[in-house]
Design an enzyme around this catalytic site. Structure first.
Site, PDB file in Angstrom:
ATOM      1  N   LEU A 126      48.738  17.459   1.571  1.00  0.00           N
ATOM      2  CA  LEU A 126      48.677  18.401   0.461  1.00  0.00           C
ATOM      3  C   LEU A 126      48.076  19.724   0.943  1.00  0.00           C
ATOM      4  O   LEU A 126      48.642  20.798   0.716  1.00  0.00           O
ATOM      5  CB  LEU A 126      47.820  17.807  -0.673  1.00  0.00           C
ATOM      6  CG  LEU A 126      47.515  18.720  -1.857  1.00  0.00           C
ATOM      7  CD1 LEU A 126      48.786  19.047  -2.639  1.00  0.00           C
ATOM      8  CD2 LEU A 126      46.482  18.064  -2.806  1.00  0.00           C
ATOM      9  N   GLU A 128      46.759  23.047   2.867  1.00  0.00           N
ATOM     10  CA  GLU A 128      47.407  24.021   3.748  1.00  0.00           C
ATOM     11  C   GLU A 128      46.366  25.055   4.155  1.00  0.00           C
ATOM     12  O   GLU A 128      45.282  25.116   3.542  1.00  0.00           O
ATOM     13  CB  GLU A 128      48.539  24.729   2.988  1.00  0.00           C
ATOM     14  CG  GLU A 128      49.640  23.790   2.558  1.00  0.00           C
ATOM     15  CD  GLU A 128      50.842  24.514   1.973  1.00  0.00           C
ATOM     16  OE1 GLU A 128      50.755  25.751   1.769  1.00  0.00           O
ATOM     17  OE2 GLU A 128      51.850  23.848   1.743  1.00  0.00           O
ATOM     18  N   PRO A 129      46.690  25.929   5.125  1.00  0.00           N
ATOM     19  CA  PRO A 129      45.717  26.950   5.518  1.00  0.00           C
ATOM     20  C   PRO A 129      45.211  27.752   4.321  1.00  0.00           C
ATOM     21  O   PRO A 129      44.043  28.126   4.267  1.00  0.00           O
ATOM     22  CB  PRO A 129      46.502  27.824   6.501  1.00  0.00           C
ATOM     23  CG  PRO A 129      47.528  26.898   7.081  1.00  0.00           C
ATOM     24  CD  PRO A 129      47.889  25.937   5.992  1.00  0.00           C
ATOM     25  N   THR A 159      44.392  13.788   7.655  1.00  0.00           N
ATOM     26  CA  THR A 159      43.815  12.542   8.172  1.00  0.00           C
ATOM     27  C   THR A 159      44.963  11.625   8.609  1.00  0.00           C
ATOM     28  O   THR A 159      45.967  11.518   7.897  1.00  0.00           O
ATOM     29  CB  THR A 159      42.994  11.845   7.061  1.00  0.00           C
ATOM     30  OG1 THR A 159      41.972  12.738   6.631  1.00  0.00           O
ATOM     31  CG2 THR A 159      42.363  10.555   7.570  1.00  0.00           C
ATOM     32  N   GLY A 243      41.951   8.176  -4.977  1.00  0.00           N
ATOM     33  CA  GLY A 243      41.381   8.473  -3.658  1.00  0.00           C
ATOM     34  C   GLY A 243      39.898   8.773  -3.752  1.00  0.00           C
ATOM     35  O   GLY A 243      39.117   8.429  -2.860  1.00  0.00           O
ATOM     36  N   GLN A 280       2.212   4.333   2.991  1.00  0.00           N
ATOM     37  CA  GLN A 280       2.750   4.704   1.677  1.00  0.00           C
ATOM     38  C   GLN A 280       3.801   5.817   1.759  1.00  0.00           C
ATOM     39  O   GLN A 280       4.778   5.826   0.995  1.00  0.00           O
ATOM     40  CB  GLN A 280       1.599   5.137   0.773  1.00  0.00           C
ATOM     41  CG  GLN A 280       1.727   4.541  -0.600  1.00  0.00           C
ATOM     42  CD  GLN A 280       0.528   4.850  -1.465  1.00  0.00           C
ATOM     43  OE1 GLN A 280      -0.029   5.941  -1.416  1.00  0.00           O
ATOM     44  NE2 GLN A 280       0.114   3.864  -2.246  1.00  0.00           N
ATOM     45  N   GLN A 337      14.478  11.028   9.111  1.00  0.00           N
ATOM     46  CA  GLN A 337      13.049  11.331   8.993  1.00  0.00           C
ATOM     47  C   GLN A 337      12.206  10.074   9.248  1.00  0.00           C
ATOM     48  O   GLN A 337      11.189  10.131   9.934  1.00  0.00           O
ATOM     49  CB  GLN A 337      12.755  11.916   7.598  1.00  0.00           C
ATOM     50  CG  GLN A 337      11.430  12.617   7.475  1.00  0.00           C
ATOM     51  CD  GLN A 337      11.350  13.897   8.313  1.00  0.00           C
ATOM     52  OE1 GLN A 337      12.362  14.419   8.760  1.00  0.00           O
ATOM     53  NE2 GLN A 337      10.158  14.379   8.546  1.00  0.00           N
ATOM     54  N   GLU A 364      39.080  15.269  -0.204  1.00  0.00           N
ATOM     55  CA  GLU A 364      39.574  14.701  -1.480  1.00  0.00           C
ATOM     56  C   GLU A 364      38.915  15.387  -2.682  1.00  0.00           C
ATOM     57  O   GLU A 364      38.622  14.748  -3.695  1.00  0.00           O
ATOM     58  CB  GLU A 364      39.463  13.181  -1.483  1.00  0.00           C
ATOM     59  CG  GLU A 364      40.257  12.612  -0.316  1.00  0.00           C
ATOM     60  CD  GLU A 364      40.792  11.226  -0.492  1.00  0.00           C
ATOM     61  OE1 GLU A 364      40.878  10.761  -1.624  1.00  0.00           O
ATOM     62  OE2 GLU A 364      41.149  10.616   0.535  1.00  0.00           O
TER      63      GLU A 364
HETATM   64  N1  CAA Z   1      44.574  14.094 -12.676  1.00  0.00           N
HETATM   65  C1  CAA Z   1      45.844  14.252 -13.147  1.00  0.00           C
HETATM   66  N2  CAA Z   1      46.403  15.457 -13.313  1.00  0.00           N
HETATM   67  C2  CAA Z   1      45.661  16.530 -13.012  1.00  0.00           C
HETATM   68  C3  CAA Z   1      44.351  16.426 -12.513  1.00  0.00           C
HETATM   69  C4  CAA Z   1      43.814  15.132 -12.343  1.00  0.00           C
HETATM   70  N3  CAA Z   1      42.584  14.947 -11.855  1.00  0.00           N
HETATM   71  N4  CAA Z   1      43.877  17.666 -12.272  1.00  0.00           N
HETATM   72  C5  CAA Z   1      44.848  18.532 -12.628  1.00  0.00           C
HETATM   73  N5  CAA Z   1      45.923  17.834 -13.072  1.00  0.00           N
HETATM   74  C6  CAA Z   1      47.191  18.391 -13.557  1.00  0.00           C
HETATM   75  C7  CAA Z   1      46.995  19.176 -14.846  1.00  0.00           C
HETATM   76  O1  CAA Z   1      47.121  18.328 -15.976  1.00  0.00           O
HETATM   77  C8  CAA Z   1      48.116  20.194 -14.761  1.00  0.00           C
HETATM   78  O2  CAA Z   1      49.341  19.600 -15.100  1.00  0.00           O
HETATM   79  P1  CAA Z   1      50.302  20.168 -16.288  1.00  0.00           P
HETATM   80  O3  CAA Z   1      50.213  21.676 -16.239  1.00  0.00           O
HETATM   81  O4  CAA Z   1      51.620  19.626 -15.955  1.00  0.00           O
HETATM   82  O5  CAA Z   1      49.706  19.612 -17.528  1.00  0.00           O
HETATM   83  C9  CAA Z   1      48.198  20.472 -13.272  1.00  0.00           C
HETATM   84  O6  CAA Z   1      47.633  19.357 -12.608  1.00  0.00           O
HETATM   85  C10 CAA Z   1      47.508  21.732 -12.851  1.00  0.00           C
HETATM   86  O7  CAA Z   1      46.173  21.625 -13.279  1.00  0.00           O
HETATM   87  P2  CAA Z   1      45.326  22.899 -13.689  1.00  0.00           P
HETATM   88  O8  CAA Z   1      46.117  23.764 -14.614  1.00  0.00           O
HETATM   89  O9  CAA Z   1      44.015  22.379 -14.168  1.00  0.00           O
HETATM   90  O10 CAA Z   1      45.232  23.664 -12.283  1.00  0.00           O
HETATM   91  P3  CAA Z   1      44.024  24.413 -11.612  1.00  0.00           P
HETATM   92  O11 CAA Z   1      44.600  25.178 -10.485  1.00  0.00           O
HETATM   93  O12 CAA Z   1      43.198  25.140 -12.636  1.00  0.00           O
HETATM   94  O13 CAA Z   1      43.086  23.201 -11.055  1.00  0.00           O
HETATM   95  C11 CAA Z   1      42.542  21.514  -9.409  1.00  0.00           C
HETATM   96  C12 CAA Z   1      43.627  22.225 -10.214  1.00  0.00           C
HETATM   97  C13 CAA Z   1      41.893  20.454 -10.274  1.00  0.00           C
HETATM   98  C14 CAA Z   1      41.467  22.483  -8.912  1.00  0.00           C
HETATM   99  C15 CAA Z   1      43.301  20.900  -8.222  1.00  0.00           C
HETATM  100  O14 CAA Z   1      43.927  21.927  -7.470  1.00  0.00           O
HETATM  101  C16 CAA Z   1      42.423  20.071  -7.306  1.00  0.00           C
HETATM  102  O15 CAA Z   1      42.149  18.905  -7.605  1.00  0.00           O
HETATM  103  N6  CAA Z   1      42.018  20.648  -6.147  1.00  0.00           N
HETATM  104  C17 CAA Z   1      41.367  19.884  -5.113  1.00  0.00           C
HETATM  105  C18 CAA Z   1      42.412  19.421  -4.134  1.00  0.00           C
HETATM  106  C19 CAA Z   1      41.961  18.251  -3.340  1.00  0.00           C
HETATM  107  O16 CAA Z   1      41.285  17.341  -3.824  1.00  0.00           O
HETATM  108  N7  CAA Z   1      42.417  18.206  -2.095  1.00  0.00           N
HETATM  109  C20 CAA Z   1      42.168  17.093  -1.250  1.00  0.00           C
HETATM  110  C21 CAA Z   1      43.146  17.139  -0.114  1.00  0.00           C
HETATM  111  S1  CAA Z   1      43.624  15.561   0.410  1.00  0.00           S
HETATM  112  C22 CAA Z   1      42.399  14.962   1.396  1.00  0.00           C
HETATM  113  O17 CAA Z   1      41.332  15.494   1.514  1.00  0.00           O
HETATM  114  C23 CAA Z   1      42.735  13.648   2.005  1.00  0.00           C
HETATM  115  C24 CAA Z   1      42.070  13.332   3.291  1.00  0.00           C
HETATM  116  O18 CAA Z   1      42.490  13.789   4.320  1.00  0.00           O
HETATM  117  C25 CAA Z   1      40.973  12.377   3.359  1.00  0.00           C
END
Ligand code: CAA
Length: 381
Positions: A126, A128-129, A159, A243, A280, A337, A364
């Site tokens: 998911l 990206e830069p 990962t 996740g 303690q 510590q 995540e």
């Molecule tokens: N569950 C389900 N749907 C969700 C959701 C959730 N937790 N969070 C947002 N959505 C849906 C919303 O309902 C919306 O859908 P609709 O418009 O169709 O109703 C859509 O996603 C967009 O949501 P927002 O309008 O709220 O968008 P936003 O830009 O304001 O916020 C965000 C989105 C919550 C910040 C999201 O971008 C986010 O979770 N960012 C973090 C990304 C992340 O966790 N990346 C991890 C990378 S993977 C990784 O780390 C794996 C690894 O290697 C270990």
């Protein structure tokens, strides 16, 4: 409501994971951390034990267990080596879950089944830069080709990036639709134009494999679109809800490992004529550490319980990750510590707990993103 009852099966899974962690993971953990070596044989054994497809139905090669079982196993394995924990977590939560929930029978047979059996492992692409926390800003594109799609772009912080066989890749199929124009593609490695970069030289979880991936005119047939076109962001967000329970249990494991190391050390190390556990100042630390680990554990198990009960677990998962990751960092710091100077050198392990803990506040969804998720759920209610 939340009732915590561990069944005999849960206890057996916990014991199996504990034995595996002690016997198979621990002996090589220091060396793998130093050299940054991926735990190939250990991942294979995790597959044989059923840990790579814990919640997948037996019909598709999985163990058919609940989320609580997964959390218990993650905690035990991550208490010994969080690098191994993250390989397991990504495969179970971010790859298998989406394939089982949204996949066609063809995808479940050919992609999910070998992943759940642990014959191969997967990666979730998911970030990206320029799309980390702001994940809707996907620059990777997919345009129509003959019988499929052609992908171009770059994915970051992946990962299992160099070692996976199957990758779930989000790409923008219709920019005007913004996040509703993102689609999830299933890509097998090797595929022409799909190129994992060099392994990142990380602060912690050094034995896990993290890299960028370049996509240049990568062709993906229509049969390898996961879910519907335009459903990719929803799949990604829903996968991340689960996740976050996985990473919360990884963080819990790190905190537990660091606390147990400090407890053991305190009964052996003598100062002022007695074991330091009788001082303690040290007792205060041990009491604080134990209490925060147990509090985090309750939140993590509760999130898994809600998922198992098919209740809304979005807020619970974010709260569990937020609290468990903070706990992991704090407890690891205190464990150093308690060890004094010995905590600062590699042979005593606790410094690795701190290095490994930090990433749980970042991947995540950073802690800042967890606050956003929690607040939005509170306001929605
Ligand atoms: N569950 C389900 N749907 C969700 C959701 C959730 N937790 N969070 C947002 N959505 C849906 C919303 O309902 C919306 O859908 P609709 O418009 O169709 O109703 C859509 O996603 C967009 O949501 P927002 O309008 O709220 O968008 P936003 O830009 O304001 O916020 C965000 C989105 C919550 C910040 C999201 O971008 C986010 O979770 N960012 C973090 C990304 C992340 O966790 N990346 C991890 C990378 S993977 C990784 O780390 C794996 C690894 O290697 C270990």
């Amino acid at each position: 409501m939340f009732s915590l009852e561990l069944t005999e099966t849960h206890e057996l899974i916990r014991q199996t994971a504990r034995d595996f962690a002690q016997n198979d993971v621990a002996p090589t953990s220091i060396e793998r951390d130093k050299e940054g070596v991926f735990p190939t044989d250990i991942v294979k054994k995790m597959g044989e034990l059923g840990f790579m497809g814990m919640m997948v139905s037996p019909e598709w090669g999985g163990s058919g267990l609940d989320a609580l079982s997964y959390v218990l196993a993650m905690e035990e394995i991550s208490a010994v080596d969080a690098s191994v924990g993250v390989v397991m977590s990504v495969n179970n939560s971010l790859v298998n879950w989406g394939l089982e929930t949204y996949g066609s029978d063809y995808q479940k047979q050919n992609v999910l089944t070998p992943l759940a059996q642990g014959l191969v492992h997967g990666a979730f692409c998911l970030s990206e830069p320029e799309a980390g926390s702001d994940a809707t800003q996907q620059h990777t594109t997919a345009v129509r080709g003959d019988g499929g799609w052609i992908l171009n772009g770059t994915k970051n912080w992946i990962t299992n990036g160099q070692t996976a066989t199957w990758y779930l890749v989000m790409a923008q199929t219709d920019r005007e639709l913004r996040h509703r124009g993102i689609t999830c593609f299933i890509i097998q490695r090797p595929t022409e134009g799909f190129e994992p970069g060099l392994k990142e030289d990380k602060l912690g979880i050094r034995s896990s494999d993290t890299c960028s991936i370049g996509l240049t005119n990568v062709f993906v047939p229509d049969s390898m679109v996961l879910g519907d076109v335009g459903q990719g962001f929803k799949i990604a967000m829903e996968s991340l809800n689960g996740g976050r329970i996985g990473i919360a249990s990884q963080a819990l494991g790190i905190a537990k490992g660091a606390f147990e190391a400090a407890l053991n050390y305190s009964t052996q190390r003598k100062a002022f004529g007695k074991p330091i556990s009788e001082l303690q100042a040290i007792q205060m630390k041990l009491a604080e550490m134990a209490t925060s680990v147990e509090a985090a554990r309750l939140l993590v198990y509760r999130a898994a319980y809600l998922k198992d009960q098919h209740q809304n677990y979005v807020k619970a998962a974010a709260q569990a990750k937020l609290m468990a990751s903070q706990t992991a960092v704090n407890v690891a710091l205190e464990a150093i510590q308690v060890h004094g100077g010995y905590g600062y050198v590699r042979e005593y392990l606790v410094e690795r707990y701190l290095r490994d803990a930090k990433i749980t506040e970042i991947y995540e969804g950073t802690s800042e993103i967890q606050h956003i998720v929690i607040a939005r759920e509170l306001l929605k209610a």
